[in-house]
Design an enzyme around this catalytic site. Structure first.
Site, PDB file in Angstrom:
ATOM      1  N   ASP A   2      -1.196  -9.428   7.998  1.00 16.30           N
ATOM      2  CA  ASP A   2       0.088  -8.795   8.285  1.00 16.30           C
ATOM      3  C   ASP A   2       0.608  -9.141   9.675  1.00 16.30           C
ATOM      4  O   ASP A   2       1.799  -9.415   9.862  1.00 16.30           O
ATOM      5  CB  ASP A   2      -0.029  -7.277   8.150  1.00 16.30           C
ATOM      6  CG  ASP A   2      -0.303  -6.842   6.728  1.00 16.30           C
ATOM      7  OD1 ASP A   2      -0.218  -7.693   5.821  1.00 16.30           O
ATOM      8  OD2 ASP A   2      -0.613  -5.659   6.530  1.00 16.30           O
ATOM      9  N   GLY A  41       3.583   3.166   4.071  1.00 18.10           N
ATOM     10  CA  GLY A  41       2.831   3.048   2.832  1.00 18.10           C
ATOM     11  C   GLY A  41       3.511   2.195   1.794  1.00 18.10           C
ATOM     12  O   GLY A  41       3.258   2.333   0.600  1.00 18.10           O
ATOM     13  N   SER A  42       4.379   1.275   2.237  1.00 21.08           N
ATOM     14  CA  SER A  42       5.175   0.472   1.308  1.00 21.08           C
ATOM     15  C   SER A  42       4.418  -0.714   0.727  1.00 21.08           C
ATOM     16  O   SER A  42       4.806  -1.259  -0.296  1.00 21.08           O
ATOM     17  CB  SER A  42       6.433  -0.041   2.011  1.00 21.08           C
ATOM     18  OG  SER A  42       6.091  -0.922   3.065  1.00 21.08           O
ATOM     19  N   GLY A  43       3.360  -1.160   1.420  1.00 19.37           N
ATOM     20  CA  GLY A  43       2.655  -2.362   0.976  1.00 19.37           C
ATOM     21  C   GLY A  43       3.295  -3.642   1.445  1.00 19.37           C
ATOM     22  O   GLY A  43       2.915  -4.731   1.008  1.00 19.37           O
ATOM     23  N   LEU A  44       4.253  -3.545   2.387  1.00 17.75           N
ATOM     24  CA  LEU A  44       4.938  -4.732   2.912  1.00 17.75           C
ATOM     25  C   LEU A  44       4.468  -5.079   4.326  1.00 17.75           C
ATOM     26  O   LEU A  44       5.123  -5.855   5.024  1.00 17.75           O
ATOM     27  CB  LEU A  44       6.457  -4.513   2.919  1.00 17.75           C
ATOM     28  CG  LEU A  44       7.108  -4.246   1.556  1.00 17.75           C
ATOM     29  CD1 LEU A  44       8.611  -4.043   1.719  1.00 17.75           C
ATOM     30  CD2 LEU A  44       6.828  -5.394   0.589  1.00 17.75           C
ATOM     31  N   GLY A  45       3.355  -4.509   4.745  1.00 16.36           N
ATOM     32  CA  GLY A  45       2.840  -4.798   6.079  1.00 16.36           C
ATOM     33  C   GLY A  45       3.677  -4.190   7.181  1.00 16.36           C
ATOM     34  O   GLY A  45       3.736  -4.713   8.286  1.00 16.36           O
ATOM     35  N   SER A  46       4.320  -3.050   6.896  1.00 13.55           N
ATOM     36  CA  SER A  46       5.269  -2.473   7.848  1.00 13.55           C
ATOM     37  C   SER A  46       4.596  -1.974   9.127  1.00 13.55           C
ATOM     38  O   SER A  46       5.179  -2.064  10.207  1.00 13.55           O
ATOM     39  CB  SER A  46       6.048  -1.337   7.190  1.00 13.55           C
ATOM     40  OG  SER A  46       5.180  -0.340   6.688  1.00 13.55           O
ATOM     41  N   SER A  47       3.394  -1.445   9.023  1.00 12.84           N
ATOM     42  CA  SER A  47       2.702  -0.938  10.207  1.00 12.84           C
ATOM     43  C   SER A  47       2.389  -2.060  11.195  1.00 12.84           C
ATOM     44  O   SER A  47       2.670  -1.959  12.393  1.00 12.84           O
ATOM     45  CB  SER A  47       1.415  -0.224   9.795  1.00 12.84           C
ATOM     46  OG  SER A  47       0.711   0.226  10.931  1.00 12.84           O
TER      47      SER A  47
END
Length: 351
Positions: free
Chosen positions: A156, A106-112
């Site tokens: 992403d 849920g960081s908003g950095l495209g981690s998923s």
């Protein structure tokens, strides 16, 4: 024992995020400007002689196990690793898979999506497959959005696969990645003046994206007009970066954030607005939330020599400032071979 590893960089999105989400991308086309940073999603695969696949996710502190011999016929697609295994592994293999991320969910950095790209790349290394960045990103997108039915856009996966500064064009499901040839001094100037801040609040991006999709389907004029405006901002900011006009780039970050907030009511909240206004008063020219919104990471571009004041202001408000640099390479994979095995392989090549 041979171990197969991969890492995929996370990204910050400067402008255009949301226009890569269907149905907007199909109806109007989308533009996104983003760049990857030196935070990564990691995958490690260690083969063993068992018949099971054990997946350890350090991010969620979970361990799951599947039977490798029956996995191909298992219709329950509930796991990134399971889905990638079905696509890329040619025969049953026992293994332990470890995944972990430099940023919280849920960081908003495209981690998923970066994690999906990392997993695909690790299995590509395992199977010795030839896959281009487009191939990897496309498979990652199809698994996430179609097979696993996770809401989101397309930027992403392509950012993690290609790396660097990219201007992306979306037309339905068609994606064109334009790598930006940035002058090195411009990259250093951005690093010097930019701040990446974790708001200490994660968010569920699917809820925000649902709102955006609903607004487009309902043809809400104000929301769609805002999305067209951030498309233009993405194009304008690309030109400013290529010309080295970094302060104007910072000013457009502010305008892009103002437009992004019009896309859906859930994109911002009182906490984010307070952080943003405080940063602006302390000397930030502009900034925005990275990703869908609602929380996670924010970025700010500061006036010359105002960075310290902005950092101190945000930290007093409880936000966590993260150091970062831009990562110009995309996903990478490699294998860790024991020394004696490597010697044997070299001797065989010599013979």
């Amino acid at each position: 024992m041979e171990i197969f590893r991969a890492r995929a960089p996370l990204r910050i999105s400067f402008a255009g995020g949301g226009t890569d989400v269907n149905p907007f991308a199909s109806m109007y086309g989308g533009f996104v400007l983003n760049a990857t940073i030196n935070k990564y999603a990691y995958t490690s695969i260690a083969l063993n002689s068992s018949e099971s696949i054990t997946v350890n996710s350090y991010d969620f502190d979970t361990t799951t196990e599947f039977c490798s011999s029956t996995l191909k016929t298992d219709n329950n697609n509930d796991c990134f690793v399971k889905s990638v295994y079905k696509h890329l592994v040619s025969k049953p293999l026992g293994m332990e898979v470890i995944t972990h991320n430099d940023a919280p969910p849920g960081s908003g950095l495209g981690s998923s999506s970066a994690m999906m790209v990392s997993i695909i790349s690790a299995f590509k290394e395992l199977e010795n497959l030839v896959m281009s960045p487009y191939d990897i990103a496309r498979l990652a997108h199809d698994i996430e959005r179609q097979e696993l039915q996770q809401l989101g856009g397309m930027q992403d996966q392509y950012a993690a696969a290609f790396g660097g500064f990219n201007f992306m064009e979306f037309d339905g499901d068609s994606v064109l990645v334009n790598r930006l040839k940035m002058d090195p001094w411009v990259v250093r100037e951005l690093e010097y003046n930019m701040i990446l801040v974790y708001t200490q609040k994660s968010r569920l991006s699917s809820n925000i994206i649902e709102d955006q999709i609903s607004n487009v389907k309902s043809k809400k004029t104000d929301n769609i007009a805002a999305m067209h405006q951030i498309k233009q901002h993405a194009n304008d900011m690309k030109r400013l970066l290529l010309k080295g006009r970094t302060n104007e780039f910072g000013e457009l970050l502010h305008e892009a954030w103002e437009q992004k907030k019009r896309m859906a009511d859930s994109i911002t909240n009182e906490h984010l607005d307070e952080l943003y206004e405080a940063a602006r008063r302390a000397g930030a020219i502009g900034g925005k939330v990275s990703g869908a919104g609602g929380g996670g990471f924010m970025m700010f571009y500061c006036e010359n020599n105002k960075k310290r004041q902005v950092v101190e202001t945000l930290e007093r408000m409880g936000a966590r400032v993260e150091s970062f640099k831009f990562e110009l390479d995309g996903v990478e994979s490699w294998r860790n071979i024991r020394k004696e095995q490597l010697i044997r392989e070299r001797l065989n090549v010599a013979v």
